[in-house]
Design a protein around this motif. Sequence first.
Motif, PDB file in Angstrom:
ATOM      1  N   ARG A  23     -10.532 -51.985 -77.329  1.00 37.61           N
ATOM      2  CA  ARG A  23     -10.086 -52.402 -75.998  1.00 37.61           C
ATOM      3  C   ARG A  23      -9.688 -51.183 -75.147  1.00 37.61           C
ATOM      4  O   ARG A  23     -10.011 -51.100 -73.962  1.00 37.61           O
ATOM      5  CB  ARG A  23      -8.884 -53.333 -76.190  1.00 37.61           C
ATOM      6  CG  ARG A  23      -8.337 -53.943 -74.954  1.00 37.61           C
ATOM      7  CD  ARG A  23      -9.073 -55.182 -74.523  1.00 37.61           C
ATOM      8  NE  ARG A  23      -8.465 -55.673 -73.295  1.00 37.61           N
ATOM      9  CZ  ARG A  23      -8.703 -55.187 -72.084  1.00 37.61           C
ATOM     10  NH1 ARG A  23      -9.568 -54.191 -71.926  1.00 37.61           N
ATOM     11  NH2 ARG A  23      -8.104 -55.688 -71.025  1.00 37.61           N
ATOM     12  N   GLU A  46      -1.957 -54.694 -73.242  1.00 31.58           N
ATOM     13  CA  GLU A  46      -2.619 -55.151 -72.024  1.00 31.58           C
ATOM     14  C   GLU A  46      -1.940 -54.578 -70.787  1.00 31.58           C
ATOM     15  O   GLU A  46      -2.593 -54.157 -69.829  1.00 31.58           O
ATOM     16  CB  GLU A  46      -2.638 -56.682 -71.974  1.00 31.58           C
ATOM     17  CG  GLU A  46      -3.539 -57.321 -73.013  1.00 31.58           C
ATOM     18  CD  GLU A  46      -4.960 -56.788 -72.965  1.00 31.58           C
ATOM     19  OE1 GLU A  46      -5.544 -56.709 -71.854  1.00 31.58           O
ATOM     20  OE2 GLU A  46      -5.502 -56.419 -74.025  1.00 31.58           O
ATOM     21  N   SER A  77      -7.903 -53.616 -80.882  1.00 30.68           N
ATOM     22  CA  SER A  77      -7.089 -52.977 -79.839  1.00 30.68           C
ATOM     23  C   SER A  77      -7.640 -51.593 -79.500  1.00 30.68           C
ATOM     24  O   SER A  77      -7.657 -51.182 -78.331  1.00 30.68           O
ATOM     25  CB  SER A  77      -5.637 -52.876 -80.296  1.00 30.68           C
ATOM     26  OG  SER A  77      -5.038 -54.150 -80.373  1.00 30.68           O
TER      27      SER A  77
END
Length: 836
Positions: A582, A556, A579
């Motif tokens: 993302r 993040e 992930s």
Amino acid sequence: MTRYRSPVPAKPELMSPAGYWPQLEAAVRAGADAVYFGLNHFSARAKVGFSLGELPDVIRSLHRNGVKGFVTFNTLVFDHELDQAKQAIVAIAESGADAIIVQDIGIAKLTHRIAPGLEVHGSTQMSITSAEGAELAASLGCSRVVLGRELNLKNIRAIANATDIELEVFVHGALCVSYSGQCFSSEAWGGRSANRGQCAQACRMSYDLVVDNRTHDLGESRYLLSPGDLYAIDQVPELIDIGVTCLKIEGRYKDENYVSLTTRAYRQAIDNAVHERLLQKPEFVSKNELEQIYSRGLGPHFLNGTNHQSVVRGRAPRHRGLRVGVVTAVNDQNVVVAADHQILPGDGLVFDSANWRSPDESEEGGNVFETVEMGGNTVELRFGREAIDFTRIRVGDLVWRTNDPRLNRKIRQSMLSQSSTTGIRFEVTTGVGQPLRLVGTTERNERVEIGGIQPLASAKSAALTVEMLRQQLGRLGGTPFHLDDVKLNSIEPVFCPVSQLNDMRRKLVSCLIEQRERISPQKTVPWKVDVDQTPSPEQDDSVKLHLLVRSPEQLEAAISCCPASITLDYLELYGLRPSMERIQAAQIMARVASPRILKPGEQKIVRFLLSLDCQILVRSGGLLHDLVTNFRASSASFPELFGDFSLNAANAIAFNEYLRMGLMRIAPSHDLNAQQIEDLSSLVPGERIEAIAFHHLPVFHTEHCVFCRFLSTGTDSSNCGHPCEKHRIALRDGSGRQHPVLADVGCRNTVFGAEAQTATRFLQSWSRSGIRNFRIEFVDQSSDEVLGISNAFIDFFDGKSDVSDLDNTLNRFTRQGTTQGSLYVPQAFRQLVQLT
């Protein structure tokens, strides 16, 4: 490719180590089929070896006895050394050496070009653990590979069934805790590269185990990275059945006693397994004798399958010899021991008190002066004038015999009497009025024919018989041969003087020896050491920052920095997809890091990586070969591939060879310092280099799982309870530095250096040299640390800060400080490069 399996397994070659002449002679006498040894340079055992000038004599001596000579050239070679390497390769080829053993793929290619007739063997430092890795070596000109010592028998059989390349397997001696070729501890902590033959054996040091920020009680096992030694006598029959070409004994630093005893033990094991007549006396070498001569505790270890509780006992890092008893009482001047084996005056003993003494303290020990039997197996030990502090010996201490004078004498006597010889079959053809014809053929298919001068007469008495031929032709003492068989082809009885038989025997043996000693140099091809430079991609002068993260928390923070790419290096591969999506949703290039090691049966990982539809950071030569050979042609959307440091690209030849295979960029080997990386950019397009600017050096990469060994009672991932998913651990060294440990998808552990290695002092010169891609790798940093470190580099490359500002910020966000580490450029190195 399916390997053809003969219904009758071939007898494997037995290869023994030689540090120098005494060990070489001991190996030959004990029955080695081949001996491997190094030169004074370019060898993974830098402290021992022969000079180039000695090489022809070494090969001649070996060949006289029917033994092959393999030269180890198993280090990484730097660009400024390539001309010197070329000269050494030419000398090796011209010496008549039977093979050269290499680690560096650039040297494999260089050897194949310069001396195409010289056999090239891929060293264990190539980290070959799969058929695909073996096939990659074969594509570079290798005819044989030495497999990683972490493979089990099932793995080895699977590789043997899938490739035609010859396989060589270690069967005895020291084990490295790290995969060979994947250890950077010596480089990180002492500037001494294990890949350059300068291993400092950091794995043999004691460490504290820190679990979730608390010191974990290790009991007696303080040397938690120090494995026992390999012993595979019992596995020899199965290795033969598998079809392994060569069984190899480790030990180029060991003395001639070790070489003699271990060679004789495995000679007997091989000959017995193939039901052949033993070349040695029928008295077999025992495991106790092998343990006594040198061991840290013998076992088959990974060959029999993974058992993390047995590979590393951890009581001591050094030679222990044979355990001979336990202390039951300690008096002012003597020690009472419950003995497992007979203890005699002259024995060298050490008292092992690992369960209560600090690992930094020396141990008590000495030579026994007198023994007093006390009934049963109890014996009182008295010592001479040596200063032994009996207050430092306790009841319960283990007693090890580190030196046995009687065994040493036995080995020396055996070496004097031993003479490993080659069997020879004689065929004699006679006829009245015809000269006698004598043909000798050895068990190695060497053949010589000798013809008599005088015609033979008809026998009136004392006709030539097989018994007479056996008696005269069998007189081979002092030669490297022994009589196997005699065949007489005769239609009618003939008379042949004994003197003529003896003369012909001597001539035939002399011809065989001359034939063996005759140097058969391999032809060499003149070739200027230059580099076939890979074309540069489309020029892009902008600096690109690439981040590697190991947790969703780090991810993040990395996404918020908007780097050129983010690489995922997670413990659990199957948690990658969310992930990955993302990253792609943030319109950032996504990459996934492959495992550094892939064994047979783990190829499903390859398919999973491809299914993620993202770029791949390739860490294994076998994986690279598999991807470009078996998947690229059949995939409509084949991903871009990038090579990591673990490929050990240390020179421009290796670099360009990997680029030719299809890699877009490569991170140079951690064996290169900052100046060498800069110099590399003059031989390789700078856009093809991905320089690592910040990371924690991966000092060990090991099959041995510290999590399983010390946080569970399990033997492997099937029964350990996966403590790696629940705990964070680090190894604390004697200086107080804590080195993080992470597990990967294959349960292999990586130990990372405590300090962050930074390239801040070299970024500007690297950029000027044309390097545009820089990587930052995180290990256990928090999201705030990821943000702080990443933004510090972004500001620097944007011109908003200078090197001093960058250093200050990095020091603020790193818990244990920073270091130049392996990037440090010694002044002596600068001068050396200028001279060359």
